[in-house]
Design an enzyme around this catalytic site. Structure first.
Site, PDB file in Angstrom:
ATOM      1  N   LYS A   1       3.476   0.738  10.493  1.00  0.00           N
ATOM      2  CA  LYS A   1       3.647   1.975   9.713  1.00  0.00           C
ATOM      3  C   LYS A   1       3.167   3.190  10.484  1.00  0.00           C
ATOM      4  CE  LYS A   1       3.060   0.162   5.090  1.00  0.00           C
ATOM      5  NZ  LYS A   1       1.996  -0.018   4.099  1.00  0.00           N
TER       6      LYS A   1
ATOM      7  N   ARG B   1       4.391 -12.999   9.841  1.00  0.00           N
ATOM      8  CA  ARG B   1       5.101 -11.759   9.554  1.00  0.00           C
ATOM      9  C   ARG B   1       6.357 -11.683  10.404  1.00  0.00           C
ATOM     10  NH1 ARG B   1       3.065  -6.480   9.697  1.00  0.00           N
ATOM     11  NH2 ARG B   1       1.303  -7.261   8.546  1.00  0.00           N
TER      12      ARG B   1
ATOM     13  N   GLU C   1       0.875  -1.157   0.000  1.00  0.00           N
ATOM     14  CA  GLU C   1       0.000   0.000   0.000  1.00  0.00           C
ATOM     15  C   GLU C   1       0.917   1.212   0.000  1.00  0.00           C
ATOM     16  OE1 GLU C   1      -2.837  -0.475   3.214  1.00  0.00           O
ATOM     17  OE2 GLU C   1      -3.645   1.503   2.734  1.00  0.00           O
TER      18      GLU C   1
HETATM   19  P1  ATP Z   1      -0.538  -1.529   6.786  1.00  0.00           P
HETATM   20  O1  ATP Z   1      -1.544  -2.629   6.619  1.00  0.00           O
HETATM   21  O2  ATP Z   1      -0.451  -0.919   8.136  1.00  0.00           O
HETATM   22  O3  ATP Z   1      -0.541  -0.540   5.688  1.00  0.00           O
HETATM   23  P2  ATP Z   1       1.372  -3.507   6.015  1.00  0.00           P
HETATM   24  O4  ATP Z   1       2.614  -3.754   6.792  1.00  0.00           O
HETATM   25  O5  ATP Z   1       0.370  -4.560   5.879  1.00  0.00           O
HETATM   26  O6  ATP Z   1       0.851  -2.215   6.696  1.00  0.00           O
HETATM   27  P3  ATP Z   1       1.447  -3.356   3.136  1.00  0.00           P
HETATM   28  O7  ATP Z   1       1.977  -2.261   2.311  1.00  0.00           O
HETATM   29  O8  ATP Z   1       0.024  -3.709   3.029  1.00  0.00           O
HETATM   30  O9  ATP Z   1       1.789  -2.948   4.617  1.00  0.00           O
HETATM   31  O10 ATP Z   1       2.352  -4.651   2.960  1.00  0.00           O
HETATM   32  C1  ATP Z   1       2.745  -5.155   1.724  1.00  0.00           C
HETATM   33  C2  ATP Z   1       3.102  -6.602   1.855  1.00  0.00           C
HETATM   34  O11 ATP Z   1       4.144  -6.776   2.810  1.00  0.00           O
HETATM   35  C3  ATP Z   1       1.929  -7.414   2.349  1.00  0.00           C
HETATM   36  O12 ATP Z   1       1.819  -8.585   1.571  1.00  0.00           O
HETATM   37  C4  ATP Z   1       2.266  -7.726   3.768  1.00  0.00           C
HETATM   38  O13 ATP Z   1       1.708  -8.945   4.152  1.00  0.00           O
HETATM   39  C5  ATP Z   1       3.796  -7.756   3.749  1.00  0.00           C
HETATM   40  N1  ATP Z   1       4.339  -7.396   5.063  1.00  0.00           N
HETATM   41  C6  ATP Z   1       4.085  -6.279   5.763  1.00  0.00           C
HETATM   42  N2  ATP Z   1       4.706  -6.303   6.963  1.00  0.00           N
HETATM   43  C7  ATP Z   1       5.370  -7.473   7.034  1.00  0.00           C
HETATM   44  C8  ATP Z   1       6.206  -8.109   8.013  1.00  0.00           C
HETATM   45  N3  ATP Z   1       6.460  -7.528   9.185  1.00  0.00           N
HETATM   46  N4  ATP Z   1       6.731  -9.322   7.719  1.00  0.00           N
HETATM   47  C9  ATP Z   1       6.480  -9.902   6.545  1.00  0.00           C
HETATM   48  N5  ATP Z   1       5.710  -9.376   5.584  1.00  0.00           N
HETATM   49  C10 ATP Z   1       5.149  -8.173   5.808  1.00  0.00           C
HETATM   50 MG    MG Z   2      -1.607  -4.006   4.516  1.00  0.00          MG
END
Ligand code: ATP
Ligand code: MG
Length: 561
Positions: free
Chosen positions: A275, A265, A41
């Site tokens: 974030k 994760r 995102e």
């Molecule tokens: P938010 O939902 O708060 O925006 P997010 O960490 O889910 O944050 P995204 O940009 O949606 O952010 O994440 C992109 C990809 O990275 C997704 O597939 C997510 O599952 C993966 N991802 C995010 N954080 C982690 C983590 N700590 N470990 C492994 N994969 C992650």
């Molecule tokens: Mg997300």
């Protein structure tokens, strides 16, 4: 989640559970090639957790001869920005990966809308006028069922009319939503008539003001996967309860059957990765921007001196787990140490200088010592190090009244200056307040390094020549937080209560002249001190170095390990 998993180094033979699934899918002929995607995102900078997801998605495609799409999941217009889009692309490429296609979920808005119409026509979606609060209350609880909306039995015609008018902008934010018609008594709360569309009169960074209704994550994500023919849609564990819904939309729309798989994760000790918190750290100036070397973001790791190889090594070694775990920060630090040990040139730098005058060395004489650039790399060659009568050594390498096993410099005691001579401390010079200002030493001319001298001393220290050394700023970074499990803090405490006051110390250092040629992002080892990298704040007359990591894990000692 206080359990720390000791990562096991994979032997290269065992497959992780996702690899097993892929190999089966290829063997059974379900797919002839695989297609994965990384779906960020664009609402913040990527961090080390994302790096793990990137390495996983791109790594699987590389391993099985498939491809990976980069898809910006830009369905939430309010928090998103092109600044983030650019940084995300840069970070992925820096990590060493290249996507096949660059897509945006917003590119699919028209298709998603058309499918919304299809679902209405099939009697599988309806427009609901309840308020957000009513929808929440009527969803029920985990133990009790939900309540049908009074608008649930609207006719297809009425729903088509209202949904069209939602799109046309006839209603205000929150006045109506489009919901999937599934089951308000479903044991999985996600399946209780989930919202597909909400009204948001907001400007979108790509579609501008074309839309005032936006699809929800659950409706957009699986459909986007399907549009792209993604075979294996890999996401983090918290999405496992969304999977039935992911499958439901695909089944009812009869579109390409992408499948979702979840992995744990990444969590790191002494680190926050949400974030929202990272954004607060930046906004409230607890750190100096997204690329402050203390942040867990990829831009920050790069500025700190991490290499893509080290990050990839880390992602590989922690493996892919299905259960939540927390990885030791020191494990990440060990990866960068191991990588830099092979590639970083060794240099001399004195961070806390103490002046040494070699009284029996001729005034004005300069000698050139031969110094090895990298003992781990025979091709790295050697360089010349200027040696003179006046030198700097580290304050730590001298003690006036040393304990028994102190093998560095002390009154009457000898030490070897690396690549040079053995010196002996003859006299300690102090100012009127009793502070040590310099040492008078003598050198033994027969002990020059490489001359075959047989004289042995137990300690070797680093130094720089007063006449030749260059003054530079050195930033000594340490972990940003003092609590090990930042996701598991005591009641009433939050992450701001655990900011490490010593996470950044700045010192003036005297560095050897060869360091003047250091390039941006070039990693060097300051002998005996750690790995450092040239910072972007450097100017033509003032170099700034960041400490990437110390040579040994200094926290292991503190913890008494
Ligand atoms: P938010 O939902 O708060 O925006 P997010 O960490 O889910 O944050 P995204 O940009 O949606 O952010 O994440 C992109 C990809 O990275 C997704 O597939 C997510 O599952 C993966 N991802 C995010 N954080 C982690 C983590 N700590 N470990 C492994 N994969 C992650
Ligand atoms: Mg997300």
């Amino acid at each position: 989640m206080t359990h720390v998993n000791e990562p096991v180094e994979p032997d290269g033979k065992t497959l992780n559970f996702i690899e097993e699934i892929i190999e089966n899918d290829l063997k059974s002929g379900k797919y002839t090639s695989i297609l994965t995607r990384f779906p960020p995102e664009p609402n913040g900078y990527l961090h080390i957790g994302h790096a793990k997801a990137i390495c996983l998605n791109f790594g699987l495609a590389l391993k099985y001869g498939g491809e990976t799409n980069l898809r910006f999941d830009d369905t939430n217009p309010v928090k998103e920005d092109t600044e983030y889009v650019d940084s995300i692309k840069e970070d992925i490429q820096w990590l060493g990966f290249q996507w096949t296609n660059e897509f945006y979920a917003s590119d699919y808005f028209e298709q998603l809308y058309a499918w919304g119409i299809d679902l209405i026509k099939k009697g599988l979606a309806y427009v609901d006028d309840q308020t957000q609060e009513e929808i929440r209350l009527n969803r029920g609880t985990i133990t009790g069922t939900g309540k049908n909306s009074p608008y649930r039995e609207r006719t297809v015609e009425e729903n088509l009319d209202l949904f069209t008018r939602m799109r046309a902008g006839e209603f205000k934010d929150g006045e109506k939503v489009l919901r999937a018609k599934i089951d308000m008594a479903h044991p999985n709360m996600m399946m209780r008539d989930p919202i597909m569309y909400r009204i948001l009169h907001a400007h979108h960074h790509r579609t501008g003001d074309n839309w005032c209704i936006y699809p929800m994550y659950d409706y957009a994500h699986g459909e986007s996967d399907s549009i792209e023919n993604i075979t294996h849609s890999i996401c983090t564990l918290e999405f496992d309860i969304h999977r039935p819904l992911y499958d439901w939309f695909i089944e009812k729309l009869e579109i390409f059957p992408s499948r979702q798989y979840e992995f744990a994760r990444l969590n790191l000790t002494y680190t926050v990765m949400s974030k929202r918190k990272l954004l607060e750290l930046v906004k409230n100036k607890y750190v100096n921007g997204w690329d402050d070397p203390r942040m867990p973001t990829i831009v920050a790791l790069r500025r700190r001196g991490y290499t893509p190889e080290a990050v990839r090594m880390f992602a590989e070694r922690i493996g892919v787990a299905r259960r939540p775990n927390v990885i030791e920060l020191s494990f990440l630090e060990n990866c960068v140490r191991e990588d830099l040990n092979k590639r970083a040139n060794r240099r001399m730098a004195v961070l806390n200088p103490l002046k040494v005058v070699i009284t029996n060395y001729p005034e004005g004489q300069v000698d050139e010592m031969e110094a090895v650039n990298n003992p781990e790399d025979v091709n790295a060659g050697t360089r010349k190090l200027a040696f003179g009568r006046e030198l700097y050594i580290e304050q730590d390498d001298f003690m006036e009244s040393p304990p028994k096993k102190y093998f560095r410099l002390a009154p009457g005691q000898e030490v070897r200056l690396k690549y040079a001579y053995i010196i002996k401390c003859e006299e300690v010079i102090k100012d009127e307040n009793g502070n040590i200002i310099e040492l008078y030493c003598t050198y033994d001319p027969n002990t020059r390094s490489g001359s075959g001298s047989t004289k042995q001393v137990k300690g070797t220290i680093h130094w720089t020549s007063v006449q030749h050394a260059v003054k530079a700023d050195v930033r000594l970074y340490d972990r940003l937080f003092t609590a090990k499990y930042m996701d598991d803090l005591p009641e009433g405490k939050d992450y701001r209560d655990y900011l490490n006051p010593d996470s950044l110390k700045e010192v003036k250092a005297y560095i050897e002249p060869a360091l003047k040629d250091t390039q941006a992002f070039e990693n060097v080892q300051f002998e005996r001190l750690g790995y450092f990298v040239l910072d972007k704040d450097s100017t033509s007359d003032n170099m700034v170095f960041n400490r990437t990591v110390t040579l040994k894990d200094s926290w292991a000692k503190v913890a008494g390990k």
